[in-house]
Every structure is written in C-alpha cells, then in structure tokens.
Design an enzyme around this catalytic site. Structure first.
Site, mmCIF file in Angstrom:
data_model
loop_
_atom_site.group_PDB
_atom_site.id
_atom_site.type_symbol
_atom_site.label_atom_id
_atom_site.label_comp_id
_atom_site.label_asym_id
_atom_site.label_seq_id
_atom_site.Cartn_x
_atom_site.Cartn_y
_atom_site.Cartn_z
ATOM 1 N N GLN A 1 -9.779 2.528 -0.486
ATOM 2 C CA GLN A 1 -11.270 2.432 0.069
ATOM 3 C C GLN A 1 -11.490 3.755 1.240
ATOM 4 O O GLN A 1 -10.605 4.232 1.465
ATOM 5 C CB GLN A 1 -11.000 1.040 1.368
ATOM 6 C CG GLN A 1 -11.097 -0.375 0.613
ATOM 7 C CD GLN A 1 -9.829 -0.461 -0.238
ATOM 8 O OE1 GLN A 1 -8.734 -0.138 0.483
ATOM 9 N NE2 GLN A 1 -9.877 -1.069 -1.402
ATOM 10 N N SER A 4 0.861 -1.345 -0.096
ATOM 11 C CA SER A 4 0.161 0.014 -0.009
ATOM 12 C C SER A 4 0.908 1.224 -0.021
ATOM 13 O O SER A 4 1.444 1.660 -0.900
ATOM 14 C CB SER A 4 -0.915 -0.031 1.330
ATOM 15 O OG SER A 4 -2.092 0.647 0.831
ATOM 16 N N LYS A 32 -1.041 -3.974 -3.352
ATOM 17 C CA LYS A 32 -2.385 -3.106 -3.058
ATOM 18 C C LYS A 32 -2.263 -2.165 -3.703
ATOM 19 O O LYS A 32 -1.789 -1.008 -3.316
ATOM 20 C CB LYS A 32 -2.379 -3.257 -1.477
ATOM 21 C CG LYS A 32 -3.697 -2.652 -0.904
ATOM 22 C CD LYS A 32 -4.866 -3.249 -1.247
ATOM 23 C CE LYS A 32 -5.932 -2.593 -0.431
ATOM 24 N NZ LYS A 32 -6.367 -1.170 -1.179
#
Length: 492
Positions: A350, A321, A346
């Site tokens: 969200q 991430s 990733k």
C-alpha cells in the site's frame, strides 16, 4: 517499468498500532527524511486525473453527473440536514469498500496526522497490532512486554466491544481511535477468541511503549555458542541496530544464529532489505515487488559471501508482512531452516496518497513476492520444521464471575486445568469439570505460590496462576520452538 526503486511505496503494512499516536505502518520506505510516493500527484489533488504506470484515467462525464445528482439529492431532500464533508468522505470510503480490500482505506485529516505521528520512537497505548479481517478488528500480535501481552491478548483475537460499546460497522481507524489513549488509563476490550464459545473481557492499562526493535542474546548449549537476534518490528533504524548486534555476536564467536520474528507485524521495507544484505547469500533476491501488469523489480542481496555458521529462523501466526519477507528469504534464498508455525499471510503493498486537504487514501498498489516468486497473501510462509508451542501457551484467560469449586463445569475451569497441567500440577483432565484431582492440583499450586490453600480458584489464585503462565510463556524453558532451533544448530 514504472516501479522506481528509490520511490517504492510507503506502506505494505498489515496493521495499525493501538497507541495514542494512532496507526503504525507495516512496511515503509523513506527517501531522505520523508516518505516517498511512487505515484506522481498533481498539485491539485482534487483533479479527476491521477497518472499511474504512464497512463491517464479520466472520469466519464456521465459518472460525474450521476454522482453530482445523488449528492445534491441527498443534500436537498434527506429528512435531516447532512454535512457536505461527511457525504464526500462517505462516498470516498464507499468506493474503497467496493474493492473488498481491508488494507485500502480513507483517512481524514486527523487520522492521517495521527498515522504519521505514530512513527515516533515510542507511543502511548496498549501495544498491539490489529488488522481488519472479515470485517472484524483482529489482533495480529501484541508487542513484547506490552500491556496487551501482559493482559493475555493473542493473535487472531477479534475485538467486538470497546468499553462496552459495540464497534461493529466502524472502520479500522475509527476503532483504533476508541482503543488508544493516555498512559495510565484503562480500556476494557471484549474479545471473541477462535475456539472459545463465550466472549472474553480484558482490562488493559495503557502505557508508554518504547519501540526497541532488536534484542540480542548469546546462549551456550552443548559446547556451542548460539547467537539470538529477536526483531520485534522493522523501524527506520532496525537494520542499523541489527548490524550492530550481529557484529557483537560474531566478534564473540558464534557457531549458529537464531533470528526470531515471531509476533513481528512488519515495518520499513528498506530495513528488511538492508537486513537481507547482511544474512542472505549475495546474488539472491530478498524480495520482489510486482505491479498490476505483472512486471517485477527485485532487491538482490549484495552480501560478499555466505555466513560461515548456520541460521535458523523462528516464525508464528503473528509474523506478518516484512517479517514474512525475511522468513521467506531465509528459507528460499538462504536454504535455512525455519521453525514454528505458518505466518499471517500479508502480501500486498500500500501507499498513502495525499488528497490535497490533509486527508489521505491508503491504497493497495502492488503485490510483494518472496525470493522464489511466491505470493503468500492469505497463505503465509510455512516453516520447514513445524513446531507448536505447549497447549498452555494458548489457554484462554480465566474470567471469574464466581469462585470455581469442586463439581462445577465451565470453560474457565478448562483453562485453569490447561495452565495447571502446563506448570506441572497435573489435574488429570482438561475438560472443564472440577474434579477432586483438579482440587488437589489447585492445592499444590497454592502451596507452592505461598497463598491460602483452599483447593478453590478464587480471584487471587486465578491472578497468581495467570501470572505464572505469563512468566512461563516469556521464558525459554517451555519454548518448544526456540529449543528446537537450538537443537538444529547444535546437532543435539
């Protein structure tokens, strides 16, 4: 475009943190002291319309009637009484399941509360990050110096049981609630590890895990001063701490800088953007966020001038991430070398959206793209210089059911052989057969460790052997990735 730069989504996270606080956001952005939503929500969150990208989406009356009919049918006809709230929450979870997106999940009121509480400066738990991968609760990375790391948990370990109870079918959040707990208590995790045929068991003693996210060091090698900045995660104050430590290193005079994001599962988006402003050449994008229409907003570095010293990044399969954003920016926008192994992969964004009753839906809203516009989801960021750590870094823990002796064969012996070989006590084989050479290697290790010299691997020998392995993994003597980074910066 409706991606407001000041209101970017609160979560891009790959994972949740196994602590008493519950879940830890992977990438979060804040507006003042509170999380800032990107979707405008009506006061009545139970209404059937949510505005998104300027459009209103209404639910068909036929669908409402069908849902209501099923709801009432179950309540009235099912052979046992059913709680209405469970039916409703099950319906919401079912809708999210159809997305086949492990990062879009429903959180009831208690879980949502624990999610926010987990953003404190410390937590109680085992200190590991997990995600739901192919329906399995999977370790992304253990925290540095955490009980999880000390116990031998590794990235990609799949948790299949908690205290002997099968967790198949549980959501990620339900599983975490079983794993978390108070300091001093013990949780037994049953693990499936890629490449190991039998399941493994780990007893992990929960502890208080401080979230110190930036570690600095100065290494002198071949007459050059190399600064080292390790980022364990991107919390709200990580960029500030990074700037402080970078300034100290620069004042001491550095000829190169290593930025280590190995095992870093993510954090605040604002933090990685701010760090990008400190090290990525000005005018270059640090990250790009793309909506469903393909429109993007880019964060451009405002660094005045490129650093006078070279930078090398360190990555591994536990880098995810936000750490992937930084690694990709160093590689693509900075033109710097990246050493290690391909990252987790990733690349979606969200946000937690409130439902009006304390519950929340964490929903994937965007993609994030690298500096060069690449989508790395399920692909990861590749290093420019691939370096794998020594084999003993990946050795499975020794789970003894009986003392290991000459002429036996099993996977525990194979693990012990790999460990012995890595520490310099060569058994001359790593196939799991307890040979005379293995016995001699064990004796040499026992003598050096100051324990009974028997040539057999009993509980004490296994404990000492694994303790030495942990020390070796945490040090730099055997860290091939770190040493390669130093080599690149010193020209040696």
């Amino acid at each position: 475009m409706n991606i407001n730069k000041a209101l970017l989504p609160i979560i891009v996270g790959v994972s949740i943190l196994l602590g008493a606080g519950g879940m830890y956001a992977g990438i979060m952005i804040v507006d003042g002291n509170s999380s800032a939503p990107v979707i405008e929500q009506a006061d009545d969150a139970t209404a059937g319309v949510i505005g998104n990208n300027g459009g209103d989406y209404t639910i068909s009356e036929d669908y409402i009637e069908k849902f209501t009919a099923a709801y009432e049918l179950i309540l009235e006809k099912y052979y046992e009484n059913v709680e209405e709230s469970k039916l409703l929450e099950g319906a919401i979870s079912g809708m999210l399941d159809t997305l086949e997106d492990p990062y879009s999940v429903y959180m009831d009121e208690n879980t949502a509360k624990e999610f926010m509480e987990s953003l404190d400066s410390s937590f109680e738990g085992i200190g590991a990050e997990v995600s739901m991968t192919n329906g399995k609760v999977t370790i992304v990375a253990p925290f540095r110096d955490s009980p999880a790391e000390a116990a031998g948990l590794r990235p990609n370990d799949q948790i299949i049981k908690v205290d002997g109870e099968d967790i198949e079918g549980l959501s990620l959040y339900e599983a975490v609630l079983k794993i978390r707990g108070e300091k001093g208590t013990t949780v037994t995790l049953t693990i499936n590890r890629p490449g190991v045929s039998d399941s493994l068991e780990f007893e992990v003693v929960r502890d208080t895990i401080p979230i110190e996210t930036v570690y600095s060091d100065l290494v002198e090698e071949n007459g050059k001063n190399i600064g080292v900045l390790e980022i364990s995660s991107f919390s709200e104050n990580t960029a500030e701490r990074f700037a402080e430590e970078l300034t100290k290193l620069e004042e001491e005079g550095i000829d190169g800088l290593i930025i280590d994001v190995r095992g870093n599962p993510g954090g605040f988006l604002q933090s990685v953007e701010d760090i990008g402003n400190l090290i990525i050449p000005g005018g270059e994008p640090v990250v790009q966020i793309e909506n469903r229409e393909g429109e993007t907003v880019r964060h451009i570095s405002n660094l005045d001038s490129k650093k006078t010293y070279e930078i090398v990044g360190l990555i591994n399969e536990g880098s995810a991430s936000a750490s992937e954003i930084l690694a990709a920016a160093l590689k693509e926008a900075g033109g710097y070398e990246i050493v290690g192994q391909t990252t987790f992969g990733k690349g979606t964004v969200q946000q937690s959206l409130k439902m009006g009753d304390g519950s929340e839906i964490k929903l994937t809203l965007y993609k994030w793209l690298t500096s060069g516009g690449n989508f790395i989801n399920e692909v990861g960021v590749e290093p420019t210089v691939e370096v794998k750590q020594p084999e003993f870094f990946y050795a499975s823990p020794i789970n003894l059911e009986e003392t290991l002796t000459y002429d036996m064969t099993n996977e525990n012996i194979a693990s012990a052989q790999v460990m012995l070989q890595g520490l310099g006590y060569d058994p001359e084989r790593t196939d799991g057969y307890f040979s005379k050479e293995t016995e001699n290697a064990v004796k040499e290790f026992q003598k050096a460790a100051g324990i009974t010299v028997s040539g057999e691997i009993d509980e004490k020998t296994a404990e000492y052997l694994q303790m030495e392995i942990i020390n070796a993994v945490q040090g730099r003597e055997f860290d091939l990735q770190f040493n390669k980074a130093v080599e690149l910066l010193t020209g040696q």
